[in-house]
Design a protein around this motif. Sequence first.
Motif, mmCIF file in Angstrom:
data_model
loop_
_atom_site.group_PDB
_atom_site.id
_atom_site.type_symbol
_atom_site.label_atom_id
_atom_site.label_comp_id
_atom_site.label_asym_id
_atom_site.label_seq_id
_atom_site.Cartn_x
_atom_site.Cartn_y
_atom_site.Cartn_z
ATOM 1 N N ALA A 1 -16.354 11.487 -12.625
ATOM 2 C CA ALA A 1 -16.104 12.570 -11.678
ATOM 3 C C ALA A 1 -14.841 12.247 -10.886
ATOM 4 O O ALA A 1 -14.583 11.081 -10.571
ATOM 5 C CB ALA A 1 -17.283 12.758 -10.737
ATOM 6 N N LEU A 2 -14.084 13.285 -10.574
ATOM 7 C CA LEU A 2 -12.825 13.127 -9.842
ATOM 8 C C LEU A 2 -12.673 14.288 -8.876
ATOM 9 O O LEU A 2 -12.812 15.450 -9.264
ATOM 10 C CB LEU A 2 -11.642 13.111 -10.815
ATOM 11 N N ASP A 3 -12.404 13.986 -7.611
ATOM 12 C CA ASP A 3 -12.200 15.011 -6.594
ATOM 13 C C ASP A 3 -10.726 15.092 -6.207
ATOM 14 O O ASP A 3 -10.018 14.082 -6.178
ATOM 15 C CB ASP A 3 -13.010 14.701 -5.334
ATOM 16 N N VAL A 4 -10.281 16.299 -5.889
ATOM 17 C CA VAL A 4 -8.958 16.526 -5.302
ATOM 18 C C VAL A 4 -9.191 16.900 -3.844
ATOM 19 O O VAL A 4 -9.805 17.929 -3.550
ATOM 20 C CB VAL A 4 -8.192 17.634 -6.037
ATOM 21 N N LEU A 5 -8.713 16.071 -2.928
ATOM 22 C CA LEU A 5 -8.953 16.266 -1.499
ATOM 23 C C LEU A 5 -7.662 16.673 -0.793
ATOM 24 O O LEU A 5 -6.561 16.320 -1.230
ATOM 25 C CB LEU A 5 -9.482 14.985 -0.856
ATOM 26 N N THR A 6 -7.794 17.395 0.290
ATOM 27 C CA THR A 6 -6.655 17.714 1.146
ATOM 28 C C THR A 6 -6.313 16.473 1.968
ATOM 29 O O THR A 6 -7.168 15.920 2.652
ATOM 30 C CB THR A 6 -6.990 18.881 2.081
ATOM 31 N N THR A 7 -5.056 16.034 1.891
ATOM 32 C CA THR A 7 -4.662 14.797 2.562
ATOM 33 C C THR A 7 -4.850 14.886 4.066
ATOM 34 O O THR A 7 -5.221 13.908 4.717
ATOM 35 C CB THR A 7 -3.191 14.471 2.243
ATOM 36 N N SER A 8 -4.621 16.049 4.647
ATOM 37 C CA SER A 8 -4.630 16.177 6.106
ATOM 38 C C SER A 8 -6.012 16.055 6.722
ATOM 39 O O SER A 8 -6.157 15.561 7.838
ATOM 40 C CB SER A 8 -4.001 17.508 6.522
ATOM 41 N N ASP A 9 -7.081 16.509 5.994
ATOM 42 C CA ASP A 9 -8.410 16.482 6.613
ATOM 43 C C ASP A 9 -9.531 15.998 5.692
ATOM 44 O O ASP A 9 -10.679 15.914 6.113
ATOM 45 C CB ASP A 9 -8.765 17.857 7.175
ATOM 46 N N GLY A 10 -9.239 15.712 4.434
ATOM 47 C CA GLY A 10 -10.256 15.196 3.528
ATOM 48 C C GLY A 10 -11.147 16.230 2.883
ATOM 49 O O GLY A 10 -12.069 15.880 2.145
ATOM 50 N N SER A 11 -10.903 17.512 3.128
ATOM 51 C CA SER A 11 -11.713 18.543 2.482
ATOM 52 C C SER A 11 -11.445 18.551 0.986
ATOM 53 O O SER A 11 -10.329 18.313 0.529
ATOM 54 C CB SER A 11 -11.416 19.915 3.093
ATOM 55 N N VAL A 12 -12.480 18.813 0.196
ATOM 56 C CA VAL A 12 -12.385 18.791 -1.253
ATOM 57 C C VAL A 12 -12.039 20.188 -1.762
ATOM 58 O O VAL A 12 -12.767 21.142 -1.512
ATOM 59 C CB VAL A 12 -13.699 18.303 -1.889
ATOM 60 N N VAL A 13 -10.925 20.301 -2.482
ATOM 61 C CA VAL A 13 -10.491 21.606 -2.979
ATOM 62 C C VAL A 13 -10.844 21.807 -4.455
ATOM 63 O O VAL A 13 -10.884 22.938 -4.941
ATOM 64 C CB VAL A 13 -8.982 21.805 -2.772
ATOM 65 N N ARG A 14 -11.091 20.722 -5.189
ATOM 66 C CA ARG A 14 -11.455 20.829 -6.602
ATOM 67 C C ARG A 14 -12.229 19.574 -6.992
ATOM 68 O O ARG A 14 -11.854 18.468 -6.617
ATOM 69 C CB ARG A 14 -10.220 20.958 -7.477
ATOM 70 N N SER A 15 -13.303 19.748 -7.742
ATOM 71 C CA SER A 15 -14.068 18.619 -8.263
ATOM 72 C C SER A 15 -14.162 18.740 -9.780
ATOM 73 O O SER A 15 -14.562 19.791 -10.293
ATOM 74 C CB SER A 15 -15.477 18.593 -7.663
ATOM 75 N N PHE A 16 -13.772 17.701 -10.471
ATOM 76 C CA PHE A 16 -14.003 17.580 -11.905
ATOM 77 C C PHE A 16 -15.241 16.712 -12.054
ATOM 78 O O PHE A 16 -15.251 15.540 -11.689
ATOM 79 C CB PHE A 16 -12.791 16.966 -12.602
ATOM 80 N N THR A 17 -16.316 17.306 -12.582
ATOM 81 C CA THR A 17 -17.628 16.670 -12.548
ATOM 82 C C THR A 17 -18.106 16.326 -13.953
ATOM 83 O O THR A 17 -17.572 16.822 -14.956
ATOM 84 C CB THR A 17 -18.645 17.600 -11.878
ATOM 85 N N SER A 18 -19.136 15.509 -14.021
ATOM 86 C CA SER A 18 -19.729 15.152 -15.308
ATOM 87 C C SER A 18 -20.764 16.192 -15.712
ATOM 88 O O SER A 18 -21.365 16.858 -14.861
ATOM 89 C CB SER A 18 -20.387 13.769 -15.222
ATOM 90 N N ALA A 19 -20.973 16.324 -17.017
ATOM 91 C CA ALA A 19 -22.014 17.214 -17.528
ATOM 92 C C ALA A 19 -23.382 16.603 -17.248
ATOM 93 O O ALA A 19 -23.543 15.389 -17.235
ATOM 94 C CB ALA A 19 -21.824 17.437 -19.026
#
Length: 345
Positions: free
Chosen positions: A265-283
């Motif tokens: 799993a891999l998350d893309v977070l906003t650098t300024s506040d840590g909010s997650v904008v996209r998650s690549f998840t496992s099946a």
Amino acid sequence: MTIVRTAVLAATTLVLASALAPATAGEQAARTVLDVSDLEQGAPPEIAWSERRSGSTVIHGTDGTRTPVSNRLDQFARMGSGYVVQTIGGRPTTRWIAADGTPGRGEWRTGYGLAVSPKGQVVAFAGRAGRVWTIDQEGDRVLRFNRPPVTGTAHAAAVTGENCKEGEGDPGFGCSIAVNGPHRAFYTSSHGIVDTVPHLRQTDTGRGRWLGGTTSVTDFGSCSAMLRSWQVKWRTCDNQLSDISPDNRHVLGTPAYADGFGPTALDVLTTSDGSVVRSFTSARDGSSATYFDEVWEDAAHVLVVTYQDGKWAVVRLGVDGSMEYAVAPRRGSVDAFSPFRLQTR
């Protein structure tokens, strides 16, 4: 590492994560299953990448060059007309090589890890007893820095500044190198200053004024923080922090604990506040990919080396959730090293 979670521990972790992470993280992110078994073929990588075939390894440059390197290649970074390469097998060795594979004058026994400045003008590496070096855009010109008080071997983690040569160039030039010792993160600068990195136990990523890393590690996971100008902007116990995007807007988040062959799993977070904008998840059935070497290709795309169904590939992930092959799949064993590596940025 075997992970054992009790109900009490799970509840405690959930409360802690909720207290530390932004309310918009995790569950509200757009999700994409990391299934790379049947993707369309896209353009080749826009960063350098290495490929091992039939006992030989080459680095593919973005200009079409093919640079022969050792089969023991572990990490590499663009520098001037060539590359800084780090090889494994025993103790890691670091050196500069030209685009045709000709080695530079020096070779250094080092710790694992290369660190690269935001514009790629400086590559840093470190070694025993806190030794720290940089190679600049003139190829194999090497500068030494004052040593942090590291017992054991140091590992380079991040570079701030594009010119480490004090007294050369316009006023204001200089650089700072973040390095990790076995138990603590330090920095050493071209001004001769050595000190601890505040708030962080280990530095995992950095770009410009942004610096991220772990604050605590246990058998059950880790917690991390993102700093801007040495001040904590946010904390999380959901991710460890990885590469920061070229425009500083996003940072990659890998799982907070490592277990098994590799992350799924891999998350893309906003650098300024840590909010997650996209998650690549496992099946849910475990049929999706494992990935390695996550690196930003540009401000909107990440390249990862993947393994799924007995095949290795380089896959391009979009912040919008898109996926395509950047390098077509190749059959290979899970017991062997990946045939692909991506440049360190």
